[in-house]
Design an enzyme around this catalytic site. Sequence first.
Site, PDB file in Angstrom:
ATOM      1  N   ARG A  59       0.830  -1.200   0.000  1.00  0.00           N
ATOM      2  CA  ARG A  59       0.000   0.000   0.000  1.00  0.00           C
ATOM      3  C   ARG A  59       0.871   1.259   0.000  1.00  0.00           C
ATOM      4  O   ARG A  59       1.921   1.300   0.621  1.00  0.00           O
ATOM      5  CB  ARG A  59      -0.932   0.029   1.211  1.00  0.00           C
ATOM      6  CG  ARG A  59      -2.217  -0.754   1.000  1.00  0.00           C
ATOM      7  CD  ARG A  59      -3.096  -0.706   2.212  1.00  0.00           C
ATOM      8  NE  ARG A  59      -2.424  -1.255   3.373  1.00  0.00           N
ATOM      9  CZ  ARG A  59      -1.869  -0.538   4.328  1.00  0.00           C
ATOM     10  NH1 ARG A  59      -1.936   0.781   4.307  1.00  0.00           N
ATOM     11  NH2 ARG A  59      -1.266  -1.132   5.329  1.00  0.00           N
ATOM     12  N   LYS A 199      -8.730  -2.483   0.934  1.00  0.00           N
ATOM     13  CA  LYS A 199      -8.607  -1.610   2.099  1.00  0.00           C
ATOM     14  C   LYS A 199      -9.419  -0.329   1.926  1.00  0.00           C
ATOM     15  O   LYS A 199      -9.734   0.342   2.904  1.00  0.00           O
ATOM     16  CB  LYS A 199      -7.139  -1.301   2.387  1.00  0.00           C
ATOM     17  CG  LYS A 199      -6.346  -2.506   2.933  1.00  0.00           C
ATOM     18  CD  LYS A 199      -6.820  -2.999   4.300  1.00  0.00           C
ATOM     19  CE  LYS A 199      -5.736  -3.706   5.082  1.00  0.00           C
ATOM     20  NZ  LYS A 199      -6.124  -4.928   5.798  1.00  0.00           N
ATOM     21  N   HIS A 218     -10.014  -4.014  12.485  1.00  0.00           N
ATOM     22  CA  HIS A 218      -8.955  -4.625  11.671  1.00  0.00           C
ATOM     23  C   HIS A 218      -8.534  -5.901  12.397  1.00  0.00           C
ATOM     24  O   HIS A 218      -7.626  -5.884  13.228  1.00  0.00           O
ATOM     25  CB  HIS A 218      -7.783  -3.646  11.534  1.00  0.00           C
ATOM     26  CG  HIS A 218      -6.778  -4.059  10.505  1.00  0.00           C
ATOM     27  ND1 HIS A 218      -5.444  -3.739  10.589  1.00  0.00           N
ATOM     28  CD2 HIS A 218      -6.913  -4.776   9.354  1.00  0.00           C
ATOM     29  CE1 HIS A 218      -4.814  -4.222   9.534  1.00  0.00           C
ATOM     30  NE2 HIS A 218      -5.672  -4.860   8.779  1.00  0.00           N
ATOM     31  N   SER A 236      -0.621  -5.096  10.012  1.00  0.00           N
ATOM     32  CA  SER A 236      -0.099  -5.953   8.963  1.00  0.00           C
ATOM     33  C   SER A 236       1.099  -6.760   9.461  1.00  0.00           C
ATOM     34  O   SER A 236       2.009  -6.212  10.084  1.00  0.00           O
ATOM     35  CB  SER A 236       0.315  -5.080   7.784  1.00  0.00           C
ATOM     36  OG  SER A 236       0.669  -5.900   6.716  1.00  0.00           O
ATOM     37  N   LYS A 240      -2.770 -12.060  11.875  1.00  0.00           N
ATOM     38  CA  LYS A 240      -4.228 -12.230  11.774  1.00  0.00           C
ATOM     39  C   LYS A 240      -4.580 -13.399  10.860  1.00  0.00           C
ATOM     40  O   LYS A 240      -5.341 -14.290  11.227  1.00  0.00           O
ATOM     41  CB  LYS A 240      -4.898 -10.955  11.213  1.00  0.00           C
ATOM     42  CG  LYS A 240      -4.794  -9.734  12.089  1.00  0.00           C
ATOM     43  CD  LYS A 240      -5.533  -8.543  11.492  1.00  0.00           C
ATOM     44  CE  LYS A 240      -5.029  -8.072  10.156  1.00  0.00           C
ATOM     45  NZ  LYS A 240      -3.620  -7.616  10.140  1.00  0.00           N
ATOM     46  N   THR A 241      -4.021 -13.359   9.641  1.00  0.00           N
ATOM     47  CA  THR A 241      -4.371 -14.384   8.657  1.00  0.00           C
ATOM     48  C   THR A 241      -3.826 -15.743   9.073  1.00  0.00           C
ATOM     49  O   THR A 241      -4.546 -16.750   9.083  1.00  0.00           O
ATOM     50  CB  THR A 241      -3.832 -13.972   7.267  1.00  0.00           C
ATOM     51  OG1 THR A 241      -4.399 -12.705   6.928  1.00  0.00           O
ATOM     52  CG2 THR A 241      -4.198 -14.988   6.207  1.00  0.00           C
ATOM     53  N   ASP A 255      -9.368 -10.631   8.064  1.00  0.00           N
ATOM     54  CA  ASP A 255      -8.821  -9.262   8.066  1.00  0.00           C
ATOM     55  C   ASP A 255      -9.737  -8.127   8.521  1.00  0.00           C
ATOM     56  O   ASP A 255      -9.255  -7.198   9.157  1.00  0.00           O
ATOM     57  CB  ASP A 255      -8.316  -8.941   6.653  1.00  0.00           C
ATOM     58  CG  ASP A 255      -7.378  -7.741   6.615  1.00  0.00           C
ATOM     59  OD1 ASP A 255      -6.433  -7.709   7.416  1.00  0.00           O
ATOM     60  OD2 ASP A 255      -7.592  -6.848   5.791  1.00  0.00           O
ATOM     61  N   ARG A 321       1.642 -11.919  -2.081  1.00  0.00           N
ATOM     62  CA  ARG A 321       0.315 -12.193  -1.528  1.00  0.00           C
ATOM     63  C   ARG A 321      -0.439 -13.236  -2.328  1.00  0.00           C
ATOM     64  O   ARG A 321      -0.217 -13.395  -3.535  1.00  0.00           O
ATOM     65  CB  ARG A 321      -0.525 -10.907  -1.555  1.00  0.00           C
ATOM     66  CG  ARG A 321      -0.016  -9.811  -0.669  1.00  0.00           C
ATOM     67  CD  ARG A 321      -0.622  -9.929   0.713  1.00  0.00           C
ATOM     68  NE  ARG A 321      -0.111  -8.923   1.604  1.00  0.00           N
ATOM     69  CZ  ARG A 321      -0.654  -8.640   2.783  1.00  0.00           C
ATOM     70  NH1 ARG A 321      -1.733  -9.289   3.189  1.00  0.00           N
ATOM     71  NH2 ARG A 321      -0.116  -7.737   3.560  1.00  0.00           N
TER      72      ARG A 321
HETATM   73  N1  LIG Z   1       4.535 -16.741  15.915  1.00  0.00           N
HETATM   74  C1  LIG Z   1       3.972 -16.323  14.786  1.00  0.00           C
HETATM   75  N2  LIG Z   1       2.663 -16.039  14.734  1.00  0.00           N
HETATM   76  C2  LIG Z   1       2.102 -15.575  13.596  1.00  0.00           C
HETATM   77  N3  LIG Z   1       2.755 -15.392  12.436  1.00  0.00           N
HETATM   78  C3  LIG Z   1       4.066 -15.690  12.413  1.00  0.00           C
HETATM   79  C4  LIG Z   1       4.725 -16.152  13.585  1.00  0.00           C
HETATM   80  N4  LIG Z   1       6.011 -16.361  13.263  1.00  0.00           N
HETATM   81  C5  LIG Z   1       6.153 -16.041  11.973  1.00  0.00           C
HETATM   82  N5  LIG Z   1       4.996 -15.648  11.432  1.00  0.00           N
HETATM   83  C6  LIG Z   1       4.816 -15.172  10.034  1.00  0.00           C
HETATM   84  O1  LIG Z   1       4.402 -13.821  10.118  1.00  0.00           O
HETATM   85  C7  LIG Z   1       3.498 -13.523   9.086  1.00  0.00           C
HETATM   86  C8  LIG Z   1       2.176 -13.070   9.672  1.00  0.00           C
HETATM   87  O2  LIG Z   1       1.463 -12.512   8.634  1.00  0.00           O
HETATM   88  P1  LIG Z   1      -0.097 -12.509   8.474  1.00  0.00           P
HETATM   89  O3  LIG Z   1      -0.726 -13.626   9.199  1.00  0.00           O
HETATM   90  O4  LIG Z   1      -0.371 -12.379   7.009  1.00  0.00           O
HETATM   91  O5  LIG Z   1      -0.404 -11.124   9.197  1.00  0.00           O
HETATM   92  P2  LIG Z   1      -1.650 -10.184   9.033  1.00  0.00           P
HETATM   93  O6  LIG Z   1      -2.741 -10.988   8.440  1.00  0.00           O
HETATM   94  O7  LIG Z   1      -1.917  -9.722  10.408  1.00  0.00           O
HETATM   95  O8  LIG Z   1      -1.161  -9.087   8.128  1.00  0.00           O
HETATM   96  C9  LIG Z   1       3.321 -14.782   8.259  1.00  0.00           C
HETATM   97  O9  LIG Z   1       4.200 -14.709   7.180  1.00  0.00           O
HETATM   98  C10 LIG Z   1       3.745 -15.880   9.226  1.00  0.00           C
HETATM   99  O10 LIG Z   1       4.273 -16.997   8.577  1.00  0.00           O
HETATM  100  C1  LIG Z   2      -3.615  -6.205   2.884  1.00  0.00           C
HETATM  101  C2  LIG Z   2      -3.139  -5.623   3.923  1.00  0.00           C
HETATM  102  O1  LIG Z   2      -3.460  -6.079   5.180  1.00  0.00           O
HETATM  103  P1  LIG Z   2      -2.800  -7.155   6.142  1.00  0.00           P
HETATM  104  O2  LIG Z   2      -1.327  -7.069   5.929  1.00  0.00           O
HETATM  105  O3  LIG Z   2      -3.250  -6.701   7.481  1.00  0.00           O
HETATM  106  O4  LIG Z   2      -3.322  -8.520   5.781  1.00  0.00           O
HETATM  107  C3  LIG Z   2      -2.332  -4.408   3.768  1.00  0.00           C
HETATM  108  O5  LIG Z   2      -1.995  -3.825   4.797  1.00  0.00           O
HETATM  109  O6  LIG Z   2      -2.063  -4.001   2.613  1.00  0.00           O
HETATM  110 MN   LIG Z   3      -3.798 -10.616   6.688  1.00  0.00          MN
END
Ligand SMILES: Nc1ncnc2c1ncn2[C@@H]1O[C@H](COP(=O)(O)OP(=O)(O)O)[C@@H](O)[C@H]1O
Ligand SMILES: C=C(OP(=O)(O)O)C(=O)O
Ligand SMILES: [Mn+2]
Length: 538
Positions: A59, A199, A218, A236, A240-241, A255, A321
Amino acid sequence: MPDGMVNTRDLSDLGVTNAARLNVNWTEAALYQEAVRRGEGEVAKGGPLVVKTGQHTGRSARDKFTVRDAATEDTVWWDFNAAMSPEHFQALWADMRAHMADRELFVQELFGGADETHRLPVRVVTELAWHSLFIRHLLRRPDAAELADFAPEFTIVNLPSFRADPERHGTRSETVIAVNFSERLVLIGGTSYAGETKKSVFTILNYLLPEKRVMPMHCSVNVGKADDPAVFFGLSGTGKTTLSADPERKLIGDDEHGWSENGLFNFEGGCYAKMIRLSAEAEPQIHATTKMWGTVLENVVMDPVTRELDLDDASLAENSRGAYPLHYIPNACDKNVCGHPKNIVMLTCDAFGVMPPIAKLTPAQAMYHFLSGYTAKVAGTEKGVTEPSATFSTCFGAPFMPRHPAEYGALLRDLIAEHSVDCWLVNTGWTGGAYGVGERMPIAATRKLLNAALDGSLAGAAFRTDPVFGFAVPVSVEGLDDSILDPRSTWSDQAAFDAQAEKLADMFIANFEKFEDHVAPYVRAAAPNPEQAKLAAE
Ligand SMILES: Nc1ncnc2c1ncn2[C@@H]1O[C@H](COP(=O)(O)OP(=O)(O)O)[C@@H](O)[C@H]1O
Ligand SMILES: C=C(OP(=O)(O)O)C(=O)O
Ligand SMILES: [Mn+2]
């Protein structure tokens, strides 16, 4: 089309009458075929569509503007949201309309919001076929009857080949995300990172819903067998995911969610997962989507001959992504709504290695941490950020929150009290030292701690009070090496830990100054105490 209804199947209501062709509500298969035919993307083994976004792989937070007019003057928090004048917006829109002339465009009519009483019909107009496929995956597709009566309440126009002009449009660069709440229009130009579109829908709902006393968040949400919804707030890269995809719990969404009188609901119908170094062992459900037909893989590297993916290759982006519909995750809930939460988890990725892997928060501490929104910004989701550094982003989502944080905070505070929700802070960041010295918390350890918190077993553990942050930290958890629970003990140099803890506490306090006048004294009292770190060091 019933008499008297605006024909939303063309864009004449927007004054757009000169497009060469409008491809309206094309299905996934048609969009996929068109994206490949045009050379917008390539097919990977198993059928994902692999696309590249060029310069923008995250972003462009600093290129986002909100139109400042009578409607938004007193409702938007201008300290944080950058303003655009209505005149600049009109000039931008006129130039964008001219840019649409003689172009083939894609239109999707979709809902943001799984709760029928609170959902928003949005029309998304894109230049790229794959963007249309992306947003069809990410938002919620109306059924035939809903489509017959579909009347968009907001339109998003996304033209990556358009270049904004700072002189004419009041932008910072050639990239622009301009949100106009009065005209119910979002204009995106000069970037093809698909996350901007999803977003933008989030931003709109974050503005509209609080007026109906619906809390926009969020966060990800999942539900265990005991019918115990959990909310995972986080910026981010905090997990979460990753953490919401759990074979033992039904996925509601990864998300963006709302919390209404009816319970929790996903704004979306799809997920947008980070792909970089994704492990099949640690994240099997998400990994499996990289082999499924139609998953949109953004900036993932692929061998052009074998069509195998290399998820470890960050040469195109650290923020690679994958976008896929929710049902690609085996245990996703099909309605994407659930009851009121039993637990709220605030995820932070603490690059300083100071925060414990889990802590129990009082309602006051939950409010303090919600308003603070601390994490380390991890590489790549925002353009130009290449290494983690400490960040405070209020409501765990400042770039998407048009209103004053105190408005969201008050809503959340009331809902937490009304439904007696237990709150936790979870550090998915560093252990054994700060970034560069220690290592990232193992996902398995985070999951174990989360499960213990969510199934209620952690409540019976012995807790200590963290001297600096004041929250309650479990001393021992079955099946886990106890030392991980006490970050100080994981550092080889404990004086260095104390110095780091003091520094972080000071940063919290400096950041919170802007909220001092907006919160009750009991919330202010939940601030960390840097003096305690000094005492520990002596
Ligand atoms: N202990 C942990 N808990 C959660 N994610 C972790 C951890 N260690 C490493 N990671 C990595 O961190 C990243 C978390 O990203 P994601 O779940 O996409 O975050 P969000 O959805 O909040 O943006 C992933 O690439 C995941 O593999
Ligand atoms: C898609 C996004 O959200 P997140 O990394 O929280 O999944 C972003 O911040 O561009
Ligand atoms: Mn996410």
